[in-house]
Design an enzyme around this catalytic site. Structure first.
Site, mmCIF file in Angstrom:
data_model
loop_
_atom_site.group_PDB
_atom_site.id
_atom_site.type_symbol
_atom_site.label_atom_id
_atom_site.label_comp_id
_atom_site.label_asym_id
_atom_site.label_seq_id
_atom_site.Cartn_x
_atom_site.Cartn_y
_atom_site.Cartn_z
ATOM 1 N N PRO A 89 0.719 -1.282 0.037
ATOM 2 C CA PRO A 89 -0.064 -0.073 -0.045
ATOM 3 C C PRO A 89 0.890 1.200 -0.084
ATOM 4 O O PRO A 89 0.318 2.203 -0.393
ATOM 5 C CB PRO A 89 -0.760 -0.070 1.436
ATOM 6 C CG PRO A 89 -0.533 -1.285 1.769
ATOM 7 C CD PRO A 89 0.724 -2.037 1.337
ATOM 8 N N GLU A 116 1.898 -8.184 8.705
ATOM 9 C CA GLU A 116 1.996 -6.743 9.049
ATOM 10 C C GLU A 116 2.921 -5.995 8.128
ATOM 11 O O GLU A 116 2.586 -4.717 7.855
ATOM 12 C CB GLU A 116 2.041 -6.304 10.353
ATOM 13 C CG GLU A 116 0.520 -5.976 11.223
ATOM 14 C CD GLU A 116 -0.329 -7.368 11.213
ATOM 15 O OE1 GLU A 116 0.333 -8.419 11.421
ATOM 16 O OE2 GLU A 116 -1.344 -7.005 11.126
ATOM 17 N N ARG A 153 -3.762 -9.166 -20.371
ATOM 18 C CA ARG A 153 -4.598 -8.842 -21.306
ATOM 19 C C ARG A 153 -4.262 -7.991 -22.506
ATOM 20 O O ARG A 153 -4.705 -7.819 -23.330
ATOM 21 C CB ARG A 153 -5.971 -8.341 -20.626
ATOM 22 C CG ARG A 153 -6.079 -7.205 -20.014
ATOM 23 C CD ARG A 153 -7.420 -6.899 -19.106
ATOM 24 N NE ARG A 153 -8.509 -7.521 -19.940
ATOM 25 C CZ ARG A 153 -9.110 -6.263 -20.763
ATOM 26 N NH1 ARG A 153 -8.391 -5.495 -20.999
ATOM 27 N NH2 ARG A 153 -10.119 -6.699 -21.427
ATOM 28 N N ASP A 168 -11.020 -0.067 -24.010
ATOM 29 C CA ASP A 168 -11.435 -0.253 -22.333
ATOM 30 C C ASP A 168 -11.369 0.871 -21.819
ATOM 31 O O ASP A 168 -10.644 2.042 -22.376
ATOM 32 C CB ASP A 168 -10.231 -1.223 -21.911
ATOM 33 C CG ASP A 168 -10.509 -2.622 -22.031
ATOM 34 O OD1 ASP A 168 -11.746 -2.871 -22.497
ATOM 35 O OD2 ASP A 168 -9.645 -3.453 -21.658
HETATM 36 N N1 ADE Z 1 -0.781 -5.339 0.016
HETATM 37 C C1 ADE Z 1 -1.737 -5.034 1.071
HETATM 38 N N2 ADE Z 1 -2.381 -3.924 0.572
HETATM 39 C C2 ADE Z 1 -2.110 -3.696 -0.625
HETATM 40 C C3 ADE Z 1 -2.551 -2.734 -1.531
HETATM 41 N N3 ADE Z 1 -3.338 -1.882 -1.560
HETATM 42 N N4 ADE Z 1 -1.682 -2.480 -2.777
HETATM 43 C C4 ADE Z 1 -0.765 -3.376 -2.961
HETATM 44 N N5 ADE Z 1 -0.436 -4.405 -2.014
HETATM 45 C C5 ADE Z 1 -0.907 -4.549 -1.172
#
Ligand code: ADE
Length: 251
Positions: A89, A116, A153, A168
């Protein structure tokens, strides 16, 4: 293209190839796939892949040694020029432009973290950190599958009708236009007359106008800083002027 996922849950990732475009791409040898499990690179009897965080706090952190050993194994089996991408994230947002960039590479090694987080030192072997959105998944596997699906794709021959890929959403940075199939008339509405007209030029203009209008209504940020052609500018202006007059099918 050689796609490898470094994961503690290879079965989860394998589900991507159970059918559909990704499965067919592998059957047709457009891609080769592999997974490498960090657990296979542990040396203790418990095959430990995680440990408590330094500094305290809840949760577990993936250990650096098995992760680096798994990444090294994946690199050794990948074509030269294959980058290592950590799903996180904290990463760069994944978008269609990045999917296109990845699709031009000889391979990808996607690292799916669990728990975590991963020991920060594992990033020494990572070329990119990529996020699929501002939310936290319990592991990187689903994120890696999203990236692989979007990339596969785009590979020549993966999608039956290459033109459908080009149409797309986001291909050209715009949202997709509305689509219809039979029946022509339904309790919820009619298929727009222009799509039944057989006038290919009028249909092209209508679709472009709907794409521009939808993007303007729903994701104006995608239009910000974008230079529209004269035609696009005129079509969007008409769309805006006619809002509430026509039914733009944008609701
Ligand atoms: N691992 C946990 N959440 C994630 C996300 N939003 N994007 C990429 N990898 C992740």
């Amino acid at each position: 293209m050689h796609l490898t996922v470094v994961t503690l849950f290879p079965d989860l990732v394998e589900a991507l190839y159970a059918g559909g475009i990704a499965g067919r791409a592998r059957e047709r040898a457009l891609i080769r796939t592999a997974s490498v499990n960090p657990r296979d690179f542990t040396r203790d009897v418990h095959r430990t892949v995680d440990d408590r965080p330094y500094g305290g706090g809840p949760g577990m952190v993936m250990k650096v040694e098995p992760l680096l050993a798994a990444i090294a194994e994946a690199k050794g089996a990948s074509p030269a020029g294959t980058p290592v991408v950590m799903m996180s994230p904290q990463g760069q947002p994944f978008d269609q432009a990045l999917a296109r960039e990845f699709a031009a590479l000889p391979g990808l090694i996607l690292v799916a973290g669990r728990y975590e987080g991963v020991d920060e030192r594992a990033l020494s072997a990572v070329d990119w950190e990529v996020s699929i959105g501002d939310y936290v998944l319990s592991g990187g596997e689903l994120a890696a599958m999203v990236v692989m699906d979007a990339v596969i794709r785009l590979l020549p021959g993966a999608v039956g009708d290459a033109a459908s890929c080009a149409q797309d959403s986001f291909w050209d940075g715009l949202l997709d236009c509305p689509h219809y199939t039979r029946p022509e008339t339904h309790a919820t509405g009619e298929v727009p007359a222009v799509l039944r007209s057989g006038d290919h030029e009028a249909i092209r203009r209508w679709r472009l106008q709907q794409s521009l209008g939808r993007t303007w209504l729903r994701r104006p940020g995608l239009l910000a800083g974008r230079e529209l052609t004269r035609e696009q500018d005129r079509l969007l202006q008409d769309f805006i002027d006619n809002l509430g007059i026509d039914d733009p099918a944008c609701g």
